[in-house]
Design an enzyme around this catalytic site. Sequence first.
Site, PDB file in Angstrom:
ATOM      1  N   HIS A   1     -23.275  26.046  -1.606  1.00 35.90           N
ATOM      2  CA  HIS A   1     -24.088  26.838  -2.538  1.00 35.90           C
ATOM      3  C   HIS A   1     -24.259  28.273  -2.005  1.00 35.90           C
ATOM      4  CE1 HIS A   1     -25.852  22.669  -3.308  1.00 35.90           C
ATOM      5  NE2 HIS A   1     -25.450  23.024  -4.506  1.00 35.90           N
TER       6      HIS A   1
ATOM      7  N   ARG B   1     -24.975  15.228  -2.069  1.00 36.50           N
ATOM      8  CA  ARG B   1     -24.947  13.756  -2.018  1.00 36.50           C
ATOM      9  C   ARG B   1     -24.445  13.230  -0.666  1.00 36.50           C
ATOM     10  NH1 ARG B   1     -23.633  14.408  -7.873  1.00 36.50           N
ATOM     11  NH2 ARG B   1     -25.271  13.305  -8.985  1.00 36.50           N
TER      12      ARG B   1
ATOM     13  N   VAL C   1     -16.314  24.763   0.248  1.00 36.37           N
ATOM     14  CA  VAL C   1     -16.770  24.862   1.636  1.00 36.37           C
ATOM     15  C   VAL C   1     -16.863  23.436   2.193  1.00 36.37           C
ATOM     16  CG1 VAL C   1     -18.650  25.600   3.140  1.00 36.37           C
ATOM     17  CG2 VAL C   1     -18.011  26.997   1.174  1.00 36.37           C
TER      18      VAL C   1
HETATM   19  P1  AMP Z   1     -24.741  21.353  -7.678  1.00 36.18           P
HETATM   20  O1  AMP Z   1     -26.010  21.786  -7.044  1.00 36.18           O
HETATM   21  O2  AMP Z   1     -24.101  20.181  -7.033  1.00 36.18           O
HETATM   22  O3  AMP Z   1     -24.854  21.236  -9.180  1.00 36.18           O
HETATM   23  O4  AMP Z   1     -23.704  22.540  -7.437  1.00 36.18           O
HETATM   24  C1  AMP Z   1     -23.998  23.847  -7.828  1.00 36.18           C
HETATM   25  C2  AMP Z   1     -22.769  24.698  -7.654  1.00 36.18           C
HETATM   26  O5  AMP Z   1     -22.380  24.693  -6.279  1.00 36.18           O
HETATM   27  C3  AMP Z   1     -21.563  24.198  -8.458  1.00 36.18           C
HETATM   28  O6  AMP Z   1     -20.877  25.310  -9.008  1.00 36.18           O
HETATM   29  C4  AMP Z   1     -20.735  23.509  -7.405  1.00 36.18           C
HETATM   30  O7  AMP Z   1     -19.351  23.480  -7.701  1.00 36.18           O
HETATM   31  C5  AMP Z   1     -21.002  24.394  -6.197  1.00 36.18           C
HETATM   32  N1  AMP Z   1     -20.701  23.654  -4.964  1.00 36.18           N
HETATM   33  C6  AMP Z   1     -21.179  22.435  -4.606  1.00 36.18           C
HETATM   34  N2  AMP Z   1     -20.626  22.052  -3.438  1.00 36.18           N
HETATM   35  C7  AMP Z   1     -19.776  23.030  -3.066  1.00 36.18           C
HETATM   36  C8  AMP Z   1     -18.900  23.225  -1.950  1.00 36.18           C
HETATM   37  N3  AMP Z   1     -18.777  22.310  -0.993  1.00 36.18           N
HETATM   38  N4  AMP Z   1     -18.183  24.361  -1.886  1.00 36.18           N
HETATM   39  C9  AMP Z   1     -18.285  25.311  -2.869  1.00 36.18           C
HETATM   40  N5  AMP Z   1     -19.093  25.195  -3.945  1.00 36.18           N
HETATM   41  C10 AMP Z   1     -19.826  24.066  -4.036  1.00 36.18           C
END
Ligand code: AMP
Length: 300
Positions: free
Chosen positions: A52, A203, A192
């Site tokens: 994030h 998760r 990342v």
């Molecule tokens: P989430 O909080 O899981 O809904 O993710 C929010 C944003 O962070 C989304 O655009 C995800 O694709 C991005 N995101 C989550 N994990 C990663 C990661 N490991 N690397 C890059 N972006 C990520």
Amino acid sequence: MHLGVESAYDKKTSIMKIIKTINEIRKQVSSAKSSGMRVGFVPTMGALHAGHLSLIQAAQKACDFVVVSIFVNPTQFGAGEDLDKYPRVLELDAAKCESLGVDVIFAPQVSEMYPEKFESWVDVDGEITQSLCGKSRPGHFRGVTTVCAKLFNIVLPDIAFFGQKDAQQLAVIKKMVSDLNMLLSIEACPIVREESGLAMSSRNDYLSDIQRADAAIIYQSLLSCEELFISGERCSNVLKSKITSMIATVDYARVDYIEIVDPGTLEPVEIVEDKALIAVAIEFGPARLIDNIILSLNNV
Ligand code: AMP
């Protein structure tokens, strides 16, 4: 550290605001826009990790005013999924955002986003939402597109930043923005990973230490598949079976899907001619983990 709630934005003293209402976030963004600032937006469900944070940094590079939303969106979770246990750690998240210099966090209550009698949904049809995660999580993308459309309408960003980690979500959001002529651009940011190669995810915290170490096999299997591709293999079934056999070395891992698809349309690809996305979802004990890699002849 000072975390103001619903008070006026003050760039000079760099006080980050945590805003809970639609009216207030609109005021903040409109005041930034009227000073000529470019607005970057990073939608998240919180429990922020380095993935994030990389999106936030990309937003800061490209924009003058950065809004991060933290909202565990109930409409994208199916019955029996992890909505209740999904981590909610706003204070910790706020500290991370503030240390990066985020301007505003938008953290609405569910009732603010979905008041009683909410009845309007945004649904992208077709293979793009029905394949991959859409197959095992029916209704998931309708929840994602609805909340993103609402957030885009509320924040009115110039650019929204999404991670390549959720490759299908990224493709679906791009399609929605294009089909509905939304006035913003979508920027994709690279995945990342933890030191082991495991893609960072909120998760991952559901995993025990042993499961977390075992889960490194997911990225290893994607890399082995890429090696096979680089050595000349073009048949998707052969490429996929490499991943299947490596995942099978962890006896409790259950494959939800391993697919090779076009990165834009997500249509299945049988022979990889040029560029293709390999996307996987693996149930790893208590967590369903997704990951992907892009195969490209440019890398050969
Ligand atoms: P989430 O909080 O899981 O809904 O993710 C929010 C944003 O962070 C989304 O655009 C995800 O694709 C991005 N995101 C989550 N994990 C990663 C990661 N490991 N690397 C890059 N972006 C990520």
